[in-house]
Design a protein around this motif. Structure first.
Motif, PDB file in Angstrom:
ATOM      1  N   HIS A  72      42.433  22.542  30.492  1.00 32.21           N
ATOM      2  CA  HIS A  72      41.743  23.640  29.816  1.00 32.21           C
ATOM      3  C   HIS A  72      42.063  23.676  28.330  1.00 32.21           C
ATOM      4  O   HIS A  72      43.211  23.441  27.936  1.00 32.21           O
ATOM      5  N   THR A  73      41.075  23.924  27.523  1.00 28.64           N
ATOM      6  CA  THR A  73      41.306  24.372  26.149  1.00 28.64           C
ATOM      7  C   THR A  73      40.829  25.817  26.100  1.00 28.64           C
ATOM      8  O   THR A  73      39.730  26.127  26.554  1.00 28.64           O
ATOM      9  N   ARG A  74      41.678  26.690  25.568  1.00 30.89           N
ATOM     10  CA  ARG A  74      41.393  28.137  25.606  1.00 30.89           C
ATOM     11  C   ARG A  74      40.985  28.659  24.238  1.00 30.89           C
ATOM     12  O   ARG A  74      41.571  28.278  23.224  1.00 30.89           O
ATOM     13  N   TRP A  75      40.027  29.544  24.267  1.00 25.80           N
ATOM     14  CA  TRP A  75      39.693  30.359  23.103  1.00 25.80           C
ATOM     15  C   TRP A  75      39.939  31.785  23.564  1.00 25.80           C
ATOM     16  O   TRP A  75      39.118  32.352  24.294  1.00 25.80           O
ATOM     17  N   ALA A  76      41.069  32.351  23.173  1.00 26.38           N
ATOM     18  CA  ALA A  76      41.528  33.625  23.731  1.00 26.38           C
ATOM     19  C   ALA A  76      40.520  34.758  23.518  1.00 26.38           C
ATOM     20  O   ALA A  76      40.059  34.980  22.405  1.00 26.38           O
ATOM     21  N   THR A  77      40.204  35.446  24.602  1.00 24.94           N
ATOM     22  CA  THR A  77      39.421  36.682  24.493  1.00 24.94           C
ATOM     23  C   THR A  77      40.250  37.878  24.975  1.00 24.94           C
ATOM     24  O   THR A  77      40.034  38.987  24.533  1.00 24.94           O
ATOM     25  N   HIS A  78      41.164  37.643  25.902  1.00 21.27           N
ATOM     26  CA  HIS A  78      41.978  38.723  26.472  1.00 21.27           C
ATOM     27  C   HIS A  78      43.439  38.309  26.424  1.00 21.27           C
ATOM     28  O   HIS A  78      43.879  37.502  27.247  1.00 21.27           O
ATOM     29  N   GLY A  79      44.154  38.851  25.461  1.00 24.81           N
ATOM     30  CA  GLY A  79      45.563  38.477  25.314  1.00 24.81           C
ATOM     31  C   GLY A  79      45.738  37.450  24.214  1.00 24.81           C
ATOM     32  O   GLY A  79      44.842  36.643  23.947  1.00 24.81           O
ATOM     33  N   ALA A  86      48.101  30.947  28.085  1.00 16.74           N
ATOM     34  CA  ALA A  86      47.307  29.719  28.230  1.00 16.74           C
ATOM     35  C   ALA A  86      47.066  29.434  29.713  1.00 16.74           C
ATOM     36  O   ALA A  86      47.837  29.849  30.577  1.00 16.74           O
ATOM     37  N   HIS A  87      45.988  28.737  29.999  1.00 14.32           N
ATOM     38  CA  HIS A  87      45.653  28.353  31.375  1.00 14.32           C
ATOM     39  C   HIS A  87      46.291  26.980  31.644  1.00 14.32           C
ATOM     40  O   HIS A  87      46.597  26.272  30.695  1.00 14.32           O
ATOM     41  N   PRO A  88      46.446  26.541  32.871  1.00 13.59           N
ATOM     42  CA  PRO A  88      46.086  27.153  34.142  1.00 13.59           C
ATOM     43  C   PRO A  88      46.972  28.353  34.501  1.00 13.59           C
ATOM     44  O   PRO A  88      48.125  28.446  34.079  1.00 13.59           O
ATOM     45  N   VAL A  97      41.702  27.338  36.111  1.00 19.03           N
ATOM     46  CA  VAL A  97      41.351  27.447  34.688  1.00 19.03           C
ATOM     47  C   VAL A  97      40.006  28.149  34.610  1.00 19.03           C
ATOM     48  O   VAL A  97      39.164  27.995  35.496  1.00 19.03           O
ATOM     49  N   HIS A  98      39.818  28.888  33.533  1.00 16.27           N
ATOM     50  CA  HIS A  98      38.642  29.759  33.432  1.00 16.27           C
ATOM     51  C   HIS A  98      38.066  29.737  32.014  1.00 16.27           C
ATOM     52  O   HIS A  98      38.800  29.919  31.049  1.00 16.27           O
ATOM     53  N   ASN A  99      36.793  29.530  31.926  1.00 13.29           N
ATOM     54  CA  ASN A  99      36.061  29.712  30.664  1.00 13.29           C
ATOM     55  C   ASN A  99      35.206  30.953  30.820  1.00 13.29           C
ATOM     56  O   ASN A  99      34.502  31.080  31.813  1.00 13.29           O
ATOM     57  N   GLY A 100      35.244  31.820  29.805  1.00  8.90           N
ATOM     58  CA  GLY A 100      34.360  32.984  29.834  1.00  8.90           C
ATOM     59  C   GLY A 100      35.141  34.280  29.896  1.00  8.90           C
ATOM     60  O   GLY A 100      36.305  34.331  29.496  1.00  8.90           O
ATOM     61  N   ILE A 101      34.473  35.312  30.409  1.00  8.48           N
ATOM     62  CA  ILE A 101      35.072  36.649  30.442  1.00  8.48           C
ATOM     63  C   ILE A 101      34.773  37.310  31.783  1.00  8.48           C
ATOM     64  O   ILE A 101      33.629  37.301  32.243  1.00  8.48           O
ATOM     65  N   ILE A 102      35.826  37.874  32.395  1.00  9.59           N
ATOM     66  CA  ILE A 102      35.626  38.700  33.592  1.00  9.59           C
ATOM     67  C   ILE A 102      35.558  40.149  33.097  1.00  9.59           C
ATOM     68  O   ILE A 102      36.578  40.735  32.721  1.00  9.59           O
ATOM     69  N   GLU A 122      48.391  38.581  29.964  1.00  7.36           N
ATOM     70  CA  GLU A 122      47.484  39.667  29.566  1.00  7.36           C
ATOM     71  C   GLU A 122      46.027  39.295  29.841  1.00  7.36           C
ATOM     72  O   GLU A 122      45.123  39.990  29.429  1.00  7.36           O
ATOM     73  N   THR A 123      45.792  38.182  30.493  1.00 11.47           N
ATOM     74  CA  THR A 123      44.430  37.651  30.569  1.00 11.47           C
ATOM     75  C   THR A 123      43.606  38.225  31.724  1.00 11.47           C
ATOM     76  O   THR A 123      44.146  38.623  32.761  1.00 11.47           O
ATOM     77  N   ASP A 124      42.291  38.224  31.505  1.00 12.20           N
ATOM     78  CA  ASP A 124      41.342  38.519  32.582  1.00 12.20           C
ATOM     79  C   ASP A 124      41.372  37.389  33.623  1.00 12.20           C
ATOM     80  O   ASP A 124      41.127  37.601  34.809  1.00 12.20           O
ATOM     81  N   SER A 125      41.707  36.193  33.166  1.00  5.93           N
ATOM     82  CA  SER A 125      41.669  35.005  34.038  1.00  5.93           C
ATOM     83  C   SER A 125      42.719  35.070  35.141  1.00  5.93           C
ATOM     84  O   SER A 125      42.446  34.670  36.287  1.00  5.93           O
TER      85      SER A 125
HETATM   86  N1  GLU Z   1      38.932  35.094  28.884  1.00  7.51           N
HETATM   87  C1  GLU Z   1      39.858  34.046  29.115  1.00  7.51           C
HETATM   88  C2  GLU Z   1      41.127  34.206  28.295  1.00  7.51           C
HETATM   89  O1  GLU Z   1      41.175  34.912  27.348  1.00  7.51           O
HETATM   90  C3  GLU Z   1      39.242  32.664  28.911  1.00  7.51           C
HETATM   91  C4  GLU Z   1      38.833  32.414  27.486  1.00  7.51           C
HETATM   92  C5  GLU Z   1      38.175  31.044  27.363  1.00  7.51           C
HETATM   93  O2  GLU Z   1      36.989  30.926  27.738  1.00  7.51           O
HETATM   94  O3  GLU Z   1      38.861  30.142  26.883  1.00  7.51           O
HETATM   95  O4  GLU Z   1      42.127  33.628  28.627  1.00  7.51           O
END
Ligand code: GLU
Length: 165
Positions: A72-79, A86-88, A97-102, A122-125
């Protein structure tokens, strides 16, 4: 935007995952990570910053043997963009691993806390990971659990999942 790579096959997964993540670097990211199943357990390595850090940490994937993995490469949205977030993420038998937003992660998190779950990030993931773990424990069937997961989770998401069973 960020990236997900998964591999299952006859070759070593980690170098292939690193190569795949390198191809997705142009999309932008703030941290990286991968999980590889070594035949006994799932090993996880995460790094804040450039993919090069993860490559160095794992000597190009050499320190993470195994033929099944996700990255995974992450672009933080939550945390914050740090190593913990970082994921996983891993909860019980689920590594993900998760891309996007829950979008509804807060209400799901509250319900899971009431059921006894605790959270490290702190993540939604991680909430998504815990939800899938909960559903898998209940259903004992991964496909059924993913189908149920899709009826509960709102938002946009792509997932790479390893179940240790
Ligand atoms: N919402 C997730 C996070 O902040 C995944 C962000 C992403 O798509 O990298 O960890």
């Amino acid at each position: 935007m960020c990236g997900i790579v998964g591999y299952i096959g006859k070759h070593q997964a980690a170098p292939i995952i690193l190569e795949g993540l390198a191809k997705l670097e142009y999309r932008g990211y703030d941290s990286t990570g991968m999980a590889v199943f070594d035949g006994e357990k799932i090993n996880i390595q995460k790094a804040a910053g450039r993919l090069q850090v993860l490559e160095n940490m794992t000597r190009g994937g050499e320190t993470m043997p195994g033929c099944v993995g996700i990255g995974h490469t992450r672009w933080a949205t939550h945390g914050e963009a740090n190593e913990i977030n970082a994921h996983p993420h891993q909860v019980g038998k689920i590594t993900l691993v998760h891309n996007g937003i829950i979008e509804n992660y807060e209400e799901i998190k509250k319900e899971l806390i009431n059921k006894g779950y605790t959270f490290k990030t702190e993540t939604d993931s991680e909430v998504g990971c815990a939800l899938l773990n909960f559903l898998y424990q209940k259903n004992q069937n991964m496909i059924k659990s993913i189908e149920e997961f899709k009826t509960i989770v709102k938002g946009s998401y792509a997932l790479g999942i390893i179940c240790s069973d």
